[in-house]
Design a protein around this motif. Sequence first.
Motif, mmCIF file in Angstrom:
data_model
loop_
_atom_site.group_PDB
_atom_site.id
_atom_site.type_symbol
_atom_site.label_atom_id
_atom_site.label_comp_id
_atom_site.label_asym_id
_atom_site.label_seq_id
_atom_site.Cartn_x
_atom_site.Cartn_y
_atom_site.Cartn_z
ATOM 1 N N ALA A 68 0.833 -1.200 0.000
ATOM 2 C CA ALA A 68 0.000 0.000 0.000
ATOM 3 C C ALA A 68 0.868 1.249 0.000
ATOM 4 N N PRO A 69 0.420 2.300 -0.667
ATOM 5 C CA PRO A 69 1.157 3.568 -0.601
ATOM 6 C C PRO A 69 1.075 4.157 0.800
ATOM 7 N N SER A 70 1.935 5.102 1.071
ATOM 8 C CA SER A 70 2.024 5.657 2.428
ATOM 9 C C SER A 70 0.990 6.733 2.707
ATOM 10 N N ASN A 71 0.331 7.252 1.659
ATOM 11 C CA ASN A 71 -0.654 8.311 1.885
ATOM 12 C C ASN A 71 -1.755 8.238 0.837
ATOM 13 N N ARG A 72 -2.783 9.041 1.059
ATOM 14 C CA ARG A 72 -3.953 9.019 0.169
ATOM 15 C C ARG A 72 -3.604 9.383 -1.261
ATOM 16 N N ALA A 73 -2.666 10.300 -1.446
ATOM 17 C CA ALA A 73 -2.297 10.725 -2.795
ATOM 18 C C ALA A 73 -1.797 9.560 -3.640
ATOM 19 N N GLY A 74 -1.323 8.506 -2.994
ATOM 20 C CA GLY A 74 -0.844 7.335 -3.709
ATOM 21 C C GLY A 74 -1.942 6.540 -4.384
ATOM 22 N N TYR A 75 -3.208 6.895 -4.125
ATOM 23 C CA TYR A 75 -4.340 6.213 -4.752
ATOM 24 C C TYR A 75 -4.975 7.038 -5.868
ATOM 25 N N ARG A 76 -4.348 8.127 -6.257
ATOM 26 C CA ARG A 76 -4.922 8.950 -7.315
ATOM 27 C C ARG A 76 -4.900 8.220 -8.649
ATOM 28 N N LEU A 77 -5.781 8.653 -9.532
ATOM 29 C CA LEU A 77 -5.961 7.960 -10.810
ATOM 30 C C LEU A 77 -4.671 7.862 -11.606
ATOM 31 N N GLU A 78 -3.851 8.879 -11.583
ATOM 32 C CA GLU A 78 -2.618 8.826 -12.365
ATOM 33 C C GLU A 78 -1.656 7.756 -11.853
ATOM 34 N N ARG A 79 -1.668 7.512 -10.536
ATOM 35 C CA ARG A 79 -0.829 6.450 -9.978
ATOM 36 C C ARG A 79 -1.389 5.084 -10.371
ATOM 37 N N LEU A 80 -2.700 4.948 -10.364
ATOM 38 C CA LEU A 80 -3.335 3.684 -10.731
ATOM 39 C C LEU A 80 -3.109 3.366 -12.208
ATOM 40 N N ALA A 81 -3.181 4.401 -13.045
ATOM 41 C CA ALA A 81 -2.903 4.198 -14.473
ATOM 42 C C ALA A 81 -1.452 3.799 -14.688
ATOM 43 N N HIS A 82 -0.560 4.402 -13.939
ATOM 44 C CA HIS A 82 0.862 4.039 -14.027
ATOM 45 C C HIS A 82 1.066 2.582 -13.639
ATOM 46 N N ASP A 83 0.345 2.109 -12.623
ATOM 47 C CA ASP A 83 0.447 0.702 -12.215
ATOM 48 C C ASP A 83 0.069 -0.223 -13.368
ATOM 49 N N GLN A 190 -7.816 -11.545 2.475
ATOM 50 C CA GLN A 190 -7.428 -10.139 2.582
ATOM 51 C C GLN A 190 -8.648 -9.201 2.544
ATOM 52 N N GLN A 191 -9.845 -9.732 2.816
ATOM 53 C CA GLN A 191 -11.049 -8.926 2.633
ATOM 54 C C GLN A 191 -11.046 -7.641 3.454
ATOM 55 N N LEU A 192 -10.704 -7.716 4.738
ATOM 56 C CA LEU A 192 -10.716 -6.514 5.576
ATOM 57 C C LEU A 192 -9.713 -5.488 5.047
ATOM 58 N N ARG A 193 -8.536 -5.933 4.664
ATOM 59 C CA ARG A 193 -7.527 -5.025 4.115
ATOM 60 C C ARG A 193 -8.021 -4.385 2.819
ATOM 61 N N ASN A 194 -8.655 -5.184 1.957
ATOM 62 C CA ASN A 194 -9.216 -4.645 0.728
ATOM 63 C C ASN A 194 -10.231 -3.539 1.027
ATOM 64 N N CYS A 195 -11.108 -3.816 1.983
ATOM 65 C CA CYS A 195 -12.172 -2.871 2.324
ATOM 66 C C CYS A 195 -11.615 -1.565 2.873
ATOM 67 N N LEU A 196 -10.652 -1.662 3.778
ATOM 68 C CA LEU A 196 -10.119 -0.470 4.440
ATOM 69 C C LEU A 196 -9.251 0.366 3.506
ATOM 70 N N ASN A 197 -8.291 -0.261 2.860
ATOM 71 C CA ASN A 197 -7.409 0.504 1.974
ATOM 72 C C ASN A 197 -8.147 1.036 0.755
ATOM 73 N N GLY A 198 -9.078 0.253 0.252
ATOM 74 C CA GLY A 198 -9.799 0.660 -0.950
ATOM 75 C C GLY A 198 -10.667 1.894 -0.766
ATOM 76 N N LEU A 199 -10.999 2.249 0.475
ATOM 77 C CA LEU A 199 -11.736 3.493 0.709
ATOM 78 C C LEU A 199 -11.004 4.692 0.141
ATOM 79 N N GLN A 200 -9.665 4.604 0.109
ATOM 80 C CA GLN A 200 -8.879 5.726 -0.390
ATOM 81 C C GLN A 200 -9.079 5.958 -1.887
ATOM 82 N N LEU A 201 -9.518 4.950 -2.615
ATOM 83 C CA LEU A 201 -9.830 5.147 -4.030
ATOM 84 C C LEU A 201 -10.893 6.226 -4.189
ATOM 85 N N TYR A 202 -11.927 6.148 -3.370
ATOM 86 C CA TYR A 202 -12.995 7.133 -3.409
ATOM 87 C C TYR A 202 -12.499 8.489 -2.920
#
Length: 306
Positions: A68-83, A190-202
């Motif tokens: 996981a990235p260290s902060n919310r900015a790591g979930y921005r669309l440009e980072r996801l596209a780069h992935d 990994q369901q709980l981890r998916n749920c918690l970290n994935g909130l940052q996508l929104y």
Amino acid sequence: MAAIETFEVDAGDVRLAVYASGPRDAPPLVLVHGYPDSARVWDALRRELDARYRVIAYDVRGMGASSAPSNRAGYRLERLAHDLMTVAEATCGARPFHLVAHDWGSIQCWEAVTDPANAARLASYTSISGPCLDHVFRAPTNFRQTLKSWYIAFFHLPLVPQLVWRLGGAALWPWWLRKTEGVRAERDPQQLRNCLNGLQLYRANFIACARRPRERRTQVPVQFIVPRFDRYVTPAMSEHVAQWLGRYRRELIDAPHWTVVRDAPLIAARVHRFIAWARNEASPPVQAVEASQTSDARASVLPERT
């Protein structure tokens, strides 16, 4: 299903868990999952596809076995596209690849699909229940979709969504899918981890896109598979998009949101038909567009293959 190879790809600030199967010399096909899933959501579809394609899936950053990235900015669309493009480079080399994405996987992939720098790399794009946010916020407001999107506001609340997931929401997720979608999904460790970290996508993307939606266009052939009984994304979200796209197909199916699990053979057939067309045929004439069964008369629609 062919044996699955598992490895990691360095995406800079995170390491992504990648899963590949199928013949190495087959056309590459990349799958990108949504929220709150991991690449495991593609298991049924992979079984339908990896005899014909080199099927590649990965855990989106912060989910599954990816770091996981260290902060919310790591979930921005440009980072996801780069992935996405980093995984494609590591697994496909210079070969163009076909792309299939669902839910938040589809939302994030629009960022890569509408980037002109990627046009030569993408052979086709199948989007399932995940609109381009820039298209959504530049289109007329849809009241029905606003009502269905209550969960987006909920996911922006401080602390409350995390508490709900921790106090049983994540553990009950397979039950919820079975009850509301008719889907029998295996428990994801990994369901709980998916749920918690994935909130940052929104939280990292929705408000920013709503404030300043961009003009995002693509000439990559696009297929919309639109579940008619989707509880979260109405069919209207894939309408009124012709001005931003080149050739595309839009098809309504009688299915719920998690159709990629419940209806894997149907989705695989639609993907294969679309790839075959994108690879071998030219744009259909106007009269074929008007005669199509699609509900969007303006779509540049592909004829049925027999």
